[in-house]
Scaffold this active site. Structure first.
Site, short mmCIF file in Angstrom:
data_model
loop_
_atom_site.label_atom_id
_atom_site.label_comp_id
_atom_site.label_asym_id
_atom_site.label_seq_id
_atom_site.Cartn_x
_atom_site.Cartn_y
_atom_site.Cartn_z
N ASP A 44 -1.20 2.84 1.44
CA ASP A 44 -1.34 3.40 2.76
C ASP A 44 -0.01 4.27 3.32
O ASP A 44 0.61 4.65 2.20
CB ASP A 44 -1.41 2.07 4.02
CG ASP A 44 -0.25 1.49 4.04
OD1 ASP A 44 0.72 1.70 3.23
OD2 ASP A 44 0.12 0.83 4.80
N TYR B 118 -8.09 1.16 1.06
CA TYR B 118 -6.94 0.49 1.61
C TYR B 118 -7.42 -1.03 1.99
O TYR B 118 -6.96 -1.89 1.45
CB TYR B 118 -6.14 1.20 2.57
CG TYR B 118 -5.18 0.32 3.14
CD1 TYR B 118 -4.00 -0.02 2.75
CD2 TYR B 118 -5.52 -0.22 4.45
CE1 TYR B 118 -3.36 -1.27 3.38
CE2 TYR B 118 -4.87 -1.07 5.30
CZ TYR B 118 -3.55 -1.45 4.71
OH TYR B 118 -2.78 -2.22 5.18
N GLU C 252 -6.51 -5.72 9.62
CA GLU C 252 -6.44 -4.71 8.86
C GLU C 252 -7.11 -3.52 9.66
O GLU C 252 -6.52 -2.34 9.69
CB GLU C 252 -6.84 -4.74 7.44
CG GLU C 252 -6.15 -5.47 6.34
CD GLU C 252 -4.47 -5.04 6.25
OE1 GLU C 252 -4.45 -3.97 6.62
OE2 GLU C 252 -3.75 -5.91 5.88
#
Length: 353
Positions: free
Chosen positions: A136, A118, A35
């Site tokens: 996102d 996020y 991520e």
């Protein structure tokens, strides 16, 4: 409506999801690493970096033990280097303060450096099945088009509005798969430009398609203002020696803690007739003799998200050895901006060692 929305998405995801090395695992270290790498980065670009990091640092403890210079070197070319610095900091916190175990909840994850809403939601939902929705750019685009939301996504209210909507759409279980499906749909199907709306599984219910607003959603109210900067790099080396001057950027600016050549930043593009380069050269070489010339007459333009760098490179050859320099043979081991790396390859600097 929510149930039907989820059913359609689940079917689409089962047939269209990409095979990715971090999919199907619940290891928070690997999910977190993927991520962070994929923030502001396309999967095709980020994939090699993910594989390199996993090979170099199989566990979070391995990453924590590395030096920041090692981490930045592996990150070189990916941009947004604060991500790499925060990656290293978080690895050290998890290793030294949390016994190598990532927090098991959104509330605790978001306290770590570089982990925002996020990323915390992604880790918490995928690894721990916590009911925390991800939001996102892909989600903004998908939801704004499907539900006809014209709230500017860069406004103060957008984050809470889209987050609340995403939360309402969460299923009771398999939350991690649902979150990944939403992001995958935005990335693969509901693309920023030229989405294939006629073959979209939501074509009959998408607000933007029904009202011919696909190209107008999502809405942004601000235009990014691009700052122009003029960099003059001084490649200072001796005629006969094997050393060169390089320095680490320390200020709160782009490329912090990366290495570069001595830099003179000016307000406009500088020509070979300008005396400032010779003045700085004299200062750095304590007025010892040297020869200098401009390597590139035309500025090299390096574009960042909010800045455009116009760079010139000046070759300065000193008569005496540069005692404070570093061996040219070691330059390739240093983490440098892509702009510097491209110059070194073109100039074949390390071949001169």
């Amino acid at each position: 409506m929510k149930k039907k929305f989820r059913q359609i998405l689940t079917r689409w995801y089962s047939g269209h999801k990409r095979t990715l090395p971090w999919r199907g695992v619940r290891d928070p270290y690997r999910i977190w690493l993927s991520e962070i790498i994929l923030q502001q980065t396309q999967i095709a670009q980020g994939m090699p970096y993910y594989k390199t990091f996993i090979e170099s640092f199989p566990k979070v403890e391995d990453l924590a033990k590395a030096s920041e210079d090692e981490v930045l070197k592996l990150w070189q070319g990916l941009g947004y280097y604060s991500r790499a610095r925060n990656l290293h900091k978080t690895a050290q916190i998890v290793t030294d303060q949390l016994n190598g175990r990532f927090p098991g909840s959104y509330k605790e994850l978001i306290k770590l450096p570089g982990i925002g809403d996020y990323t915390a939601s992604a880790i918490a939902s995928i690894c721990y099945d916590e009911a925390s929705a991800v939001v996102d750019g892909n989600v903004y685009r998908f939801f704004s088009r499907y539900f006809g939301i014209d709230t500017p996504i860069d406004s103060g209210t957008a984050k809470s509005e889209f987050k609340n909507l995403a939360q309402e759409l969460l299923p009771e279980r398999d939350i991690g798969d649902h979150n990944q499906a939403v992001m995958e749909f935005g990335s693969q199907q509901c693309r920023p430009k030229n989405p294939d709306c006629q073959r979209c599984v939501y074509s009959s219910s998408c607000y933007a398609l029904q009202h011919e607003m696909v190209d107008r959603l999502p809405v942004k109210k601000k235009k990014t203002k691009i700052r122009k900067r003029f960099f003059n790099y001084l490649i200072i080396k001796s005629k006969e020696g094997q050393k060169i001057l390089m320095q680490k950027r320390q200020k709160q600016d782009i490329w912090k803690n990366l290495y570069e050549f001595p830099l003179v930043e000016t307000t406009c593009s500088v020509t070979a007739d300008d005396a400032i380069i010779e003045e700085v050269g004299n200062q750095l070489l304590n007025n010892s003799e040297f020869e200098s010339w401009l390597y590139n007459d035309k500025d090299v333009v390096h574009k960042l998200s909010h800045q455009h760098i116009y760079a010139k490179f000046w070759i300065i050859e000193a008569e005496k050895e540069i005692e404070t320099g570093i061996p040219i043979s070691k330059v390739n081991s240093l983490a440098v901006p892509v702009l510097i790396q491209d110059f070194m390859e073109h100039y074949r600097l390390t071949e001169q060692a």
